[in-house]
Design an enzyme around this catalytic site. Structure first.
Site, PDB file in Angstrom:
ATOM      1  N   ASN A   1     -20.311 -15.119  -5.743  1.00 25.11           N
ATOM      2  CA  ASN A   1     -21.638 -14.525  -5.178  1.00 25.11           C
ATOM      3  C   ASN A   1     -22.506 -14.211  -6.495  1.00 25.11           C
ATOM      4  OD1 ASN A   1     -19.850 -12.408  -6.751  1.00 25.11           O
ATOM      5  ND2 ASN A   1     -20.676 -11.075  -4.983  1.00 25.11           N
TER       6      ASN A   1
ATOM      7  N   ASP B   1     -11.029  -6.893  -8.274  1.00 27.62           N
ATOM      8  CA  ASP B   1     -12.424  -6.929  -7.682  1.00 27.62           C
ATOM      9  C   ASP B   1     -13.485  -6.165  -8.706  1.00 27.62           C
ATOM     10  OD1 ASP B   1     -14.615  -7.047  -6.126  1.00 27.62           O
ATOM     11  OD2 ASP B   1     -13.954  -5.479  -4.678  1.00 27.62           O
TER      12      ASP B   1
ATOM     13  N   ARG C   1     -21.077 -12.042 -12.725  1.00 29.70           N
ATOM     14  CA  ARG C   1     -22.627 -11.698 -12.512  1.00 29.70           C
ATOM     15  C   ARG C   1     -23.460 -12.816 -13.357  1.00 29.70           C
ATOM     16  NH1 ARG C   1     -21.420  -8.703  -8.591  1.00 29.70           N
ATOM     17  NH2 ARG C   1     -20.861  -6.715  -9.038  1.00 29.70           N
TER      18      ARG C   1
ATOM     19  N   ASN D   1     -16.951  -1.253  -1.853  1.00 32.61           N
ATOM     20  CA  ASN D   1     -16.610  -1.910  -0.654  1.00 32.61           C
ATOM     21  C   ASN D   1     -15.188  -2.594  -0.458  1.00 32.61           C
ATOM     22  OD1 ASN D   1     -16.509  -3.578   1.795  1.00 32.61           O
ATOM     23  ND2 ASN D   1     -18.418  -4.551   1.820  1.00 32.61           N
TER      24      ASN D   1
HETATM   25 ZN   LIG Z   1     -15.210  -8.145  -1.319  1.00 38.14          ZN
END
Ligand SMILES: [Zn+2]
Length: 471
Positions: free
Chosen positions: A101, A346, A71, A319
Protein backbone atom coordinates in the site's frame (compact mmCIF):
# COMPACT_ATOMS: atom_id res chain seq x y z
CA UNK A 1 31.60 -6.84 18.62
CA UNK A 2 30.98 -3.19 19.32
CA UNK A 3 33.27 -1.88 16.58
CA UNK A 4 31.65 -3.87 13.86
CA UNK A 5 29.53 -1.87 11.51
CA UNK A 6 26.40 -2.79 9.61
CA UNK A 7 27.11 -4.99 6.63
CA UNK A 8 30.37 -6.48 7.93
CA UNK A 9 30.77 -10.28 7.89
CA UNK A 10 30.78 -11.58 11.46
CA UNK A 11 33.35 -13.70 13.29
CA UNK A 12 32.53 -14.31 16.92
CA UNK A 13 31.77 -16.81 19.66
CA UNK A 14 28.42 -16.52 21.45
CA UNK A 15 27.28 -18.35 24.56
CA UNK A 16 23.78 -18.24 25.92
CA UNK A 17 20.34 -19.79 26.05
CA UNK A 18 19.54 -20.83 22.49
CA UNK A 19 16.03 -21.45 21.21
CA UNK A 20 15.90 -23.14 17.81
CA UNK A 21 12.34 -24.00 16.72
CA UNK A 22 13.69 -25.56 13.50
CA UNK A 23 15.55 -28.16 15.54
CA UNK A 24 12.85 -28.30 18.23
CA UNK A 25 15.58 -27.59 20.73
CA UNK A 26 16.20 -25.13 23.57
CA UNK A 27 19.04 -24.90 26.07
CA UNK A 28 22.51 -23.66 26.90
CA UNK A 29 24.64 -23.46 23.80
CA UNK A 30 27.79 -22.06 22.28
CA UNK A 31 27.80 -20.81 18.69
CA UNK A 32 30.88 -20.12 16.63
CA UNK A 33 30.58 -17.85 13.61
CA UNK A 34 33.47 -17.46 11.17
CA UNK A 35 33.33 -14.96 8.31
CA UNK A 36 29.56 -14.91 8.55
CA UNK A 37 29.13 -18.67 8.54
CA UNK A 38 27.69 -20.48 11.55
CA UNK A 39 30.42 -23.14 11.72
CA UNK A 40 29.56 -24.73 15.05
CA UNK A 41 26.55 -25.11 17.37
CA UNK A 42 27.43 -26.92 20.60
CA UNK A 43 24.62 -27.70 23.02
CA UNK A 44 26.18 -27.45 26.48
CA UNK A 45 25.53 -29.80 29.34
CA UNK A 46 26.55 -30.25 32.96
CA UNK A 47 29.19 -27.88 34.27
CA UNK A 48 29.59 -26.19 30.87
CA UNK A 49 25.93 -25.12 30.99
CA UNK A 50 26.04 -23.86 34.57
CA UNK A 51 24.63 -20.38 35.02
CA UNK A 52 23.17 -20.15 31.50
CA UNK A 53 19.44 -19.44 31.83
CA UNK A 54 16.66 -18.11 29.59
CA UNK A 55 16.69 -14.79 31.46
CA UNK A 56 20.30 -14.01 30.51
CA UNK A 57 21.67 -14.04 26.97
CA UNK A 58 19.06 -15.39 24.57
CA UNK A 59 20.04 -16.61 21.07
CA UNK A 60 17.38 -17.27 18.44
CA UNK A 61 17.11 -17.43 14.66
CA UNK A 62 16.46 -14.04 13.03
CA UNK A 63 12.84 -12.94 13.22
CA UNK A 64 10.56 -12.93 10.17
CA UNK A 65 7.91 -10.21 9.88
CA UNK A 66 5.03 -11.05 7.53
CA UNK A 67 3.55 -7.56 7.66
CA UNK A 68 5.37 -4.19 7.64
CA UNK A 69 4.79 -0.82 5.99
CA UNK A 70 7.92 1.10 4.95
CA UNK A 71 6.05 3.88 3.03
CA UNK A 72 8.43 4.04 0.05
CA UNK A 73 7.60 5.05 -2.61
CA UNK A 74 5.21 7.86 -1.86
CA UNK A 75 5.44 8.80 1.79
CA UNK A 76 9.13 8.96 2.64
CA UNK A 77 8.43 11.51 5.39
CA UNK A 78 6.85 8.69 7.38
CA UNK A 79 9.47 6.00 6.61
CA UNK A 80 11.91 4.98 3.91
CA UNK A 81 13.04 1.48 3.08
CA UNK A 82 16.42 2.36 4.65
CA UNK A 83 14.99 3.64 7.95
CA UNK A 84 12.49 0.79 8.03
CA UNK A 85 15.29 -1.75 7.63
CA UNK A 86 17.32 -0.13 10.42
CA UNK A 87 14.23 -0.30 12.62
CA UNK A 88 13.64 -3.93 11.68
CA UNK A 89 17.21 -4.87 12.61
CA UNK A 90 16.90 -2.98 15.90
CA UNK A 91 13.87 -5.16 16.62
CA UNK A 92 15.65 -8.44 15.78
CA UNK A 93 14.05 -8.98 12.36
CA UNK A 94 16.29 -10.32 9.59
CA UNK A 95 13.47 -10.87 7.07
CA UNK A 96 10.62 -8.42 6.44
CA UNK A 97 7.66 -8.70 4.09
CA UNK A 98 6.55 -5.27 2.91
CA UNK A 99 2.94 -4.43 2.24
CA UNK A 100 2.05 -2.99 -1.18
CA UNK A 101 0.00 0.00 0.00
CA UNK A 102 2.63 2.48 -1.15
CA UNK A 103 1.97 5.36 -3.58
CA UNK A 104 1.80 4.11 -6.25
CA UNK A 105 0.71 0.70 -4.98
CA UNK A 106 2.90 -2.30 -5.74
CA UNK A 107 0.50 -3.62 -8.36
CA UNK A 108 3.01 -4.15 -11.16
CA UNK A 109 6.70 -5.13 -11.35
CA UNK A 110 8.20 -1.64 -11.93
CA UNK A 111 7.09 -0.45 -8.47
CA UNK A 112 8.49 -3.63 -6.95
CA UNK A 113 11.80 -2.88 -8.68
CA UNK A 114 11.90 0.58 -7.04
CA UNK A 115 11.46 -0.95 -3.59
CA UNK A 116 14.19 -3.51 -4.26
CA UNK A 117 16.50 -0.75 -5.49
CA UNK A 118 15.93 1.21 -2.27
CA UNK A 119 16.64 -1.92 -0.22
CA UNK A 120 19.86 -2.60 -2.05
CA UNK A 121 21.16 0.99 -1.78
CA UNK A 122 20.37 1.01 1.95
CA UNK A 123 23.26 -1.41 2.51
CA UNK A 124 21.20 -3.31 5.08
CA UNK A 125 21.69 -7.08 5.12
CA UNK A 126 18.07 -7.57 6.25
CA UNK A 127 16.22 -9.59 3.63
CA UNK A 128 13.35 -7.72 1.97
CA UNK A 129 10.38 -9.65 0.60
CA UNK A 130 7.36 -7.95 -0.88
CA UNK A 131 3.64 -8.64 -1.13
CA UNK A 132 1.98 -7.51 -4.36
CA UNK A 133 -1.43 -5.87 -4.47
CA UNK A 134 -4.49 -8.04 -5.09
CA UNK A 135 -6.22 -5.36 -7.18
CA UNK A 136 -5.11 -2.49 -9.43
CA UNK A 137 -4.26 0.49 -7.24
CA UNK A 138 -5.77 -1.51 -4.34
CA UNK A 139 -9.09 -0.11 -5.52
CA UNK A 140 -10.83 -3.45 -5.25
CA UNK A 141 -12.16 -3.34 -8.82
CA UNK A 142 -9.94 -5.47 -11.05
CA UNK A 143 -7.18 -7.93 -10.26
CA UNK A 144 -3.61 -6.60 -10.35
CA UNK A 145 -1.01 -8.11 -12.69
CA UNK A 146 -0.71 -11.10 -10.38
CA UNK A 147 1.13 -13.38 -12.79
CA UNK A 148 3.74 -10.75 -13.64
CA UNK A 149 4.13 -9.86 -9.97
CA UNK A 150 4.64 -13.54 -9.14
CA UNK A 151 7.27 -13.84 -11.89
CA UNK A 152 8.97 -10.75 -10.42
CA UNK A 153 9.14 -12.48 -7.04
CA UNK A 154 6.37 -11.26 -4.72
CA UNK A 155 5.72 -13.65 -1.84
CA UNK A 156 1.99 -13.06 -1.42
CA UNK A 157 -0.84 -10.74 -2.41
CA UNK A 158 -2.65 -8.26 -0.19
CA UNK A 159 -4.76 -5.12 -0.42
CA UNK A 160 -3.84 -4.46 3.22
CA UNK A 161 -4.86 -1.14 4.58
CA UNK A 162 -8.17 -2.16 3.16
CA UNK A 163 -10.03 -5.45 2.80
CA UNK A 164 -10.81 -7.04 -0.56
CA UNK A 165 -14.38 -5.78 -0.47
CA UNK A 166 -15.85 -7.76 -3.30
CA UNK A 167 -16.48 -11.44 -2.63
CA UNK A 168 -16.18 -12.42 -6.33
CA UNK A 169 -12.80 -10.67 -6.55
CA UNK A 170 -11.58 -12.36 -3.39
CA UNK A 171 -12.70 -15.66 -4.88
CA UNK A 172 -10.81 -15.06 -8.14
CA UNK A 173 -7.78 -13.80 -6.26
CA UNK A 174 -7.62 -16.93 -4.08
CA UNK A 175 -7.84 -19.07 -7.22
CA UNK A 176 -5.19 -17.15 -9.23
CA UNK A 177 -2.79 -16.80 -6.31
CA UNK A 178 -3.30 -20.47 -5.48
CA UNK A 179 -2.46 -21.45 -9.05
CA UNK A 180 0.70 -19.33 -8.71
CA UNK A 181 1.55 -21.06 -5.43
CA UNK A 182 1.16 -17.92 -3.33
CA UNK A 183 -1.08 -16.97 -0.40
CA UNK A 184 -3.64 -14.18 -0.19
CA UNK A 185 -2.84 -12.10 2.89
CA UNK A 186 -6.28 -10.80 3.80
CA UNK A 187 -7.04 -7.80 6.00
CA UNK A 188 -10.39 -8.96 7.37
CA UNK A 189 -12.83 -6.08 7.78
CA UNK A 190 -16.39 -5.43 6.73
CA UNK A 191 -16.19 -1.70 5.91
CA UNK A 192 -19.95 -1.29 6.07
CA UNK A 193 -19.70 -2.02 9.80
CA UNK A 194 -16.66 0.17 10.50
CA UNK A 195 -17.54 3.41 8.75
CA UNK A 196 -16.72 6.21 11.18
CA UNK A 197 -15.74 3.71 13.88
CA UNK A 198 -13.12 4.85 16.38
CA UNK A 199 -12.61 2.24 19.11
CA UNK A 200 -13.59 -1.37 19.72
CA UNK A 201 -17.29 -1.49 20.55
CA UNK A 202 -17.82 -2.01 24.27
CA UNK A 203 -17.59 -0.50 27.73
CA UNK A 204 -14.49 1.66 27.18
CA UNK A 205 -15.70 3.15 23.88
CA UNK A 206 -19.09 3.88 25.45
CA UNK A 207 -17.66 5.65 28.49
CA UNK A 208 -15.26 7.67 26.30
CA UNK A 209 -17.98 8.56 23.79
CA UNK A 210 -16.11 6.97 20.87
CA UNK A 211 -18.02 5.37 18.01
CA UNK A 212 -17.92 1.59 18.29
CA UNK A 213 -16.02 -0.74 15.95
CA UNK A 214 -17.84 -4.06 16.27
CA UNK A 215 -16.14 -7.41 16.69
CA UNK A 216 -18.50 -8.67 13.97
CA UNK A 217 -16.82 -6.39 11.41
CA UNK A 218 -13.75 -8.63 11.65
CA UNK A 219 -15.32 -11.99 12.53
CA UNK A 220 -17.83 -11.70 9.69
CA UNK A 221 -15.08 -10.95 7.17
CA UNK A 222 -13.02 -13.87 8.49
CA UNK A 223 -15.97 -16.23 8.15
CA UNK A 224 -16.67 -14.98 4.61
CA UNK A 225 -13.07 -15.41 3.50
CA UNK A 226 -12.92 -18.93 4.94
CA UNK A 227 -16.19 -19.88 3.24
CA UNK A 228 -14.85 -18.64 -0.10
CA UNK A 229 -11.57 -20.48 0.43
CA UNK A 230 -13.43 -23.72 1.18
CA UNK A 231 -15.14 -23.35 -2.19
CA UNK A 232 -12.03 -22.39 -4.16
CA UNK A 233 -9.77 -25.06 -2.72
CA UNK A 234 -11.90 -27.81 -4.26
CA UNK A 235 -10.86 -26.65 -7.75
CA UNK A 236 -7.50 -25.09 -6.87
CA UNK A 237 -5.79 -27.27 -4.27
CA UNK A 238 -2.89 -24.77 -3.99
CA UNK A 239 -5.15 -21.94 -2.76
CA UNK A 240 -4.03 -20.50 0.57
CA UNK A 241 -5.59 -17.87 2.82
CA UNK A 242 -3.63 -15.99 5.46
CA UNK A 243 -5.61 -13.69 7.75
CA UNK A 244 -3.49 -10.88 9.12
CA UNK A 245 -3.77 -8.92 12.39
CA UNK A 246 -6.62 -11.06 13.72
CA UNK A 247 -7.71 -9.39 16.94
CA UNK A 248 -10.82 -11.03 18.38
CA UNK A 249 -11.83 -14.27 20.08
CA UNK A 250 -14.73 -14.56 17.61
CA UNK A 251 -12.41 -14.45 14.57
CA UNK A 252 -9.99 -16.91 16.14
CA UNK A 253 -12.86 -19.35 16.74
CA UNK A 254 -13.55 -19.30 12.98
CA UNK A 255 -9.86 -19.86 12.19
CA UNK A 256 -9.69 -22.71 14.69
CA UNK A 257 -12.73 -24.42 13.16
CA UNK A 258 -11.31 -23.98 9.64
CA UNK A 259 -8.01 -25.55 10.69
CA UNK A 260 -9.80 -28.45 12.33
CA UNK A 261 -11.66 -28.92 9.03
CA UNK A 262 -8.30 -29.14 7.28
CA UNK A 263 -8.55 -25.93 5.27
CA UNK A 264 -5.31 -24.20 4.16
CA UNK A 265 -5.80 -21.18 6.40
CA UNK A 266 -3.24 -19.47 8.62
CA UNK A 267 -3.29 -16.27 10.67
CA UNK A 268 -1.14 -13.85 12.61
CA UNK A 269 -1.67 -11.58 15.59
CA UNK A 270 0.20 -8.34 16.33
CA UNK A 271 2.26 -7.49 19.40
CA UNK A 272 -0.02 -4.52 20.14
CA UNK A 273 -3.16 -6.66 20.17
CA UNK A 274 -1.39 -9.02 22.58
CA UNK A 275 -0.08 -6.40 24.97
CA UNK A 276 -2.42 -3.40 24.79
CA UNK A 277 -6.18 -3.08 25.25
CA UNK A 278 -8.86 -0.48 24.57
CA UNK A 279 -8.52 0.81 28.15
CA UNK A 280 -5.17 2.33 27.07
CA UNK A 281 -7.23 4.92 25.17
CA UNK A 282 -8.72 5.94 28.52
CA UNK A 283 -5.19 6.28 29.93
CA UNK A 284 -4.35 2.82 31.28
CA UNK A 285 -0.86 1.49 30.59
CA UNK A 286 -1.05 -1.94 32.25
CA UNK A 287 -0.42 -4.97 30.05
CA UNK A 288 -3.48 -6.78 28.71
CA UNK A 289 -2.89 -9.78 31.00
CA UNK A 290 -2.86 -7.47 34.02
CA UNK A 291 -6.29 -6.11 33.07
CA UNK A 292 -8.11 -9.45 33.62
CA UNK A 293 -9.79 -10.58 36.81
CA UNK A 294 -9.55 -14.14 38.18
CA UNK A 295 -12.48 -15.19 35.98
CA UNK A 296 -10.75 -13.95 32.85
CA UNK A 297 -12.97 -10.87 32.49
CA UNK A 298 -11.77 -7.37 31.70
CA UNK A 299 -11.43 -5.28 34.84
CA UNK A 300 -12.76 -1.75 35.08
CA UNK A 301 -9.83 0.67 34.68
CA UNK A 302 -11.78 3.51 36.29
CA UNK A 303 -12.63 1.69 39.54
CA UNK A 304 -9.18 0.06 39.53
CA UNK A 305 -7.35 3.38 39.45
CA UNK A 306 -5.45 2.07 36.41
CA UNK A 307 -5.56 5.33 34.49
CA UNK A 308 -2.12 6.91 34.59
CA UNK A 309 -1.74 8.59 31.19
CA UNK A 310 -3.65 11.26 29.31
CA UNK A 311 -6.67 9.79 27.49
CA UNK A 312 -7.16 9.75 23.71
CA UNK A 313 -3.52 9.32 22.70
CA UNK A 314 -3.67 9.02 18.92
CA UNK A 315 -0.70 6.62 19.06
CA UNK A 316 -3.38 4.09 20.05
CA UNK A 317 -5.55 4.59 16.98
CA UNK A 318 -5.07 1.50 14.88
CA UNK A 319 -6.93 -0.81 12.49
CA UNK A 320 -8.20 -3.21 13.77
CA UNK A 321 -8.69 -1.27 16.99
CA UNK A 322 -7.25 -2.26 20.34
CA UNK A 323 -9.70 -4.71 21.84
CA UNK A 324 -10.88 -5.78 25.27
CA UNK A 325 -8.60 -7.65 27.66
CA UNK A 326 -10.66 -10.80 26.89
CA UNK A 327 -9.87 -10.52 23.18
CA UNK A 328 -6.20 -9.84 23.89
CA UNK A 329 -6.15 -12.98 26.07
CA UNK A 330 -7.74 -14.93 23.20
CA UNK A 331 -4.94 -13.75 20.87
CA UNK A 332 -2.31 -14.92 23.36
CA UNK A 333 -4.14 -18.22 23.84
CA UNK A 334 -4.31 -18.69 20.06
CA UNK A 335 -0.55 -18.29 19.83
CA UNK A 336 -0.04 -20.75 22.66
CA UNK A 337 -2.28 -23.43 21.12
CA UNK A 338 -1.21 -22.90 17.50
CA UNK A 339 -4.44 -21.39 16.17
CA UNK A 340 -2.32 -18.33 15.41
CA UNK A 341 0.74 -19.23 13.33
CA UNK A 342 2.75 -16.06 13.61
CA UNK A 343 3.32 -12.75 15.31
CA UNK A 344 3.42 -10.01 12.65
CA UNK A 345 4.13 -6.42 13.60
CA UNK A 346 1.91 -4.44 11.20
CA UNK A 347 4.64 -1.81 11.65
CA UNK A 348 2.82 1.36 10.54
CA UNK A 349 4.98 4.47 10.91
CA UNK A 350 3.29 7.85 10.51
CA UNK A 351 4.35 11.49 10.66
CA UNK A 352 3.57 13.75 13.58
CA UNK A 353 1.19 15.70 11.31
CA UNK A 354 -0.97 12.66 10.58
CA UNK A 355 -1.28 11.86 14.29
CA UNK A 356 -1.50 15.37 15.79
CA UNK A 357 -5.27 15.60 15.46
CA UNK A 358 -8.36 14.53 17.38
CA UNK A 359 -8.50 10.80 18.16
CA UNK A 360 -11.19 10.00 15.62
CA UNK A 361 -9.39 11.90 12.86
CA UNK A 362 -5.97 10.39 13.42
CA UNK A 363 -4.58 8.03 10.81
CA UNK A 364 -4.50 4.34 11.84
CA UNK A 365 -1.28 2.62 12.80
CA UNK A 366 1.39 1.95 15.41
CA UNK A 367 5.14 2.04 14.79
CA UNK A 368 5.89 -1.36 16.26
CA UNK A 369 8.73 -3.30 14.67
CA UNK A 370 11.27 -2.23 17.31
CA UNK A 371 9.10 -2.91 20.36
CA UNK A 372 7.61 -6.24 19.25
CA UNK A 373 10.13 -8.45 21.05
CA UNK A 374 9.77 -6.39 24.25
CA UNK A 375 6.01 -6.94 24.31
CA UNK A 376 6.40 -10.62 23.46
CA UNK A 377 8.99 -11.17 26.22
CA UNK A 378 6.65 -9.42 28.68
CA UNK A 379 3.89 -11.84 27.61
CA UNK A 380 6.26 -14.77 28.17
CA UNK A 381 7.17 -13.34 31.58
CA UNK A 382 3.44 -13.25 32.45
CA UNK A 383 3.27 -17.02 32.00
CA UNK A 384 0.71 -16.92 29.20
CA UNK A 385 3.09 -18.09 26.50
CA UNK A 386 6.14 -20.34 26.48
CA UNK A 387 9.42 -18.91 25.25
CA UNK A 388 9.70 -21.71 22.67
CA UNK A 389 6.28 -20.97 21.21
CA UNK A 390 6.93 -17.20 21.20
CA UNK A 391 10.15 -17.64 19.22
CA UNK A 392 8.46 -20.12 16.88
CA UNK A 393 5.77 -17.50 16.14
CA UNK A 394 8.52 -15.01 15.23
CA UNK A 395 10.57 -17.40 13.08
CA UNK A 396 9.46 -20.77 11.68
CA UNK A 397 5.75 -19.92 12.08
CA UNK A 398 5.78 -16.96 9.64
CA UNK A 399 8.28 -18.78 7.41
CA UNK A 400 5.76 -21.62 6.93
CA UNK A 401 3.14 -19.08 5.84
CA UNK A 402 5.49 -17.96 3.07
CA UNK A 403 6.10 -21.43 1.77
CA UNK A 404 8.22 -24.49 1.93
CA UNK A 405 11.91 -23.90 2.75
CA UNK A 406 14.07 -24.59 -0.25
CA UNK A 407 11.32 -23.77 -2.71
CA UNK A 408 10.69 -20.37 -4.26
CA UNK A 409 10.38 -17.69 -1.54
CA UNK A 410 11.38 -20.28 1.03
CA UNK A 411 12.76 -18.78 4.21
CA UNK A 412 14.24 -21.26 6.65
CA UNK A 413 15.01 -19.71 10.04
CA UNK A 414 17.22 -21.94 12.17
CA UNK A 415 20.60 -22.31 13.86
CA UNK A 416 22.22 -24.65 11.33
CA UNK A 417 25.91 -25.38 11.00
CA UNK A 418 27.43 -24.58 7.65
CA UNK A 419 24.90 -21.90 6.71
CA UNK A 420 25.20 -18.10 6.80
CA UNK A 421 24.46 -17.01 10.35
CA UNK A 422 21.04 -15.41 10.65
CA UNK A 423 20.28 -14.82 14.28
CA UNK A 424 19.47 -12.50 17.16
CA UNK A 425 21.22 -12.14 20.51
CA UNK A 426 19.08 -10.57 23.23
CA UNK A 427 20.22 -9.56 26.69
CA UNK A 428 17.14 -10.42 28.73
CA UNK A 429 18.71 -9.02 31.89
CA UNK A 430 18.96 -5.55 30.36
CA UNK A 431 16.24 -3.07 29.47
CA UNK A 432 15.97 0.00 27.27
CA UNK A 433 13.87 3.13 27.38
CA UNK A 434 11.64 3.58 24.36
CA UNK A 435 12.12 7.15 23.13
CA UNK A 436 11.90 9.07 19.89
CA UNK A 437 15.70 9.10 19.77
CA UNK A 438 16.07 5.40 20.49
CA UNK A 439 13.70 4.40 17.68
CA UNK A 440 15.39 3.99 14.29
CA UNK A 441 12.03 4.26 12.56
CA UNK A 442 10.92 7.71 11.43
CA UNK A 443 7.56 6.80 12.96
CA UNK A 444 7.51 7.76 16.63
CA UNK A 445 3.82 6.83 16.89
CA UNK A 446 3.92 4.30 19.71
CA UNK A 447 2.19 4.44 23.09
CA UNK A 448 5.34 2.93 24.61
CA UNK A 449 7.33 6.19 24.44
CA UNK A 450 8.83 6.76 27.87
CA UNK A 451 8.49 3.12 28.90
CA UNK A 452 11.27 0.69 29.84
CA UNK A 453 11.15 -2.61 27.99
CA UNK A 454 13.06 -5.67 29.17
CA UNK A 455 15.16 -7.48 26.58
CA UNK A 456 17.86 -5.50 24.84
CA UNK A 457 18.69 -6.65 21.32
CA UNK A 458 22.50 -6.75 21.43
CA UNK A 459 23.41 -8.26 18.08
CA UNK A 460 21.53 -9.09 14.91
CA UNK A 461 23.21 -11.01 12.10
CA UNK A 462 21.39 -11.27 8.78
CA UNK A 463 22.81 -13.47 6.05
CA UNK A 464 26.15 -13.63 7.91
CA UNK A 465 26.50 -9.84 8.16
CA UNK A 466 25.97 -7.42 11.03
CA UNK A 467 22.51 -5.83 10.84
CA UNK A 468 22.51 -4.26 14.31
CA UNK A 469 24.79 -4.05 17.34
CA UNK A 470 24.37 -2.39 20.69
CA UNK A 471 26.78 -2.06 23.59
ZN1 LIG B 1 -4.38 -4.25 7.73
Amino acid sequence: MSRETVGTPVSTLIRGWAVDPAAGREGAAELEIRDGVLVRVTWLEGAAAAGITPDGTLITPGFVDLHAHFREPGNEDAETVATGLAAAAHGGFTTVCLMPNTTPAIDEPSVLARVREAASTSGSPVRVLVHGAVTHGRKGETLAAMGELADAGVVGFSDDGAPVRSAPILRNALAYAGALGLPIIDHPEDPALTEGAEASEGYVATVLGLRGWPVAAEAGAVARAIAILADVVRDVPGARLHLTHVSTAASLAHVHAAKVAGLPVTCDVTPHHLGFTDEWIAGSRRWAWEALDEDGRARDPWTDGALVARPFSTALRVNPPLRSAEDAAACLGALADGTADAIATDHAPHTEVDKHVEFGWAINGISGIETAIGIVLAAVESGGLSLARAIEALTTGPARVLGVPGERNGVAPGLREGEAADLVVIDCGASWAVSADALRSKGKNTPLLGRELSGLVRLVIAGGRVAHTEG
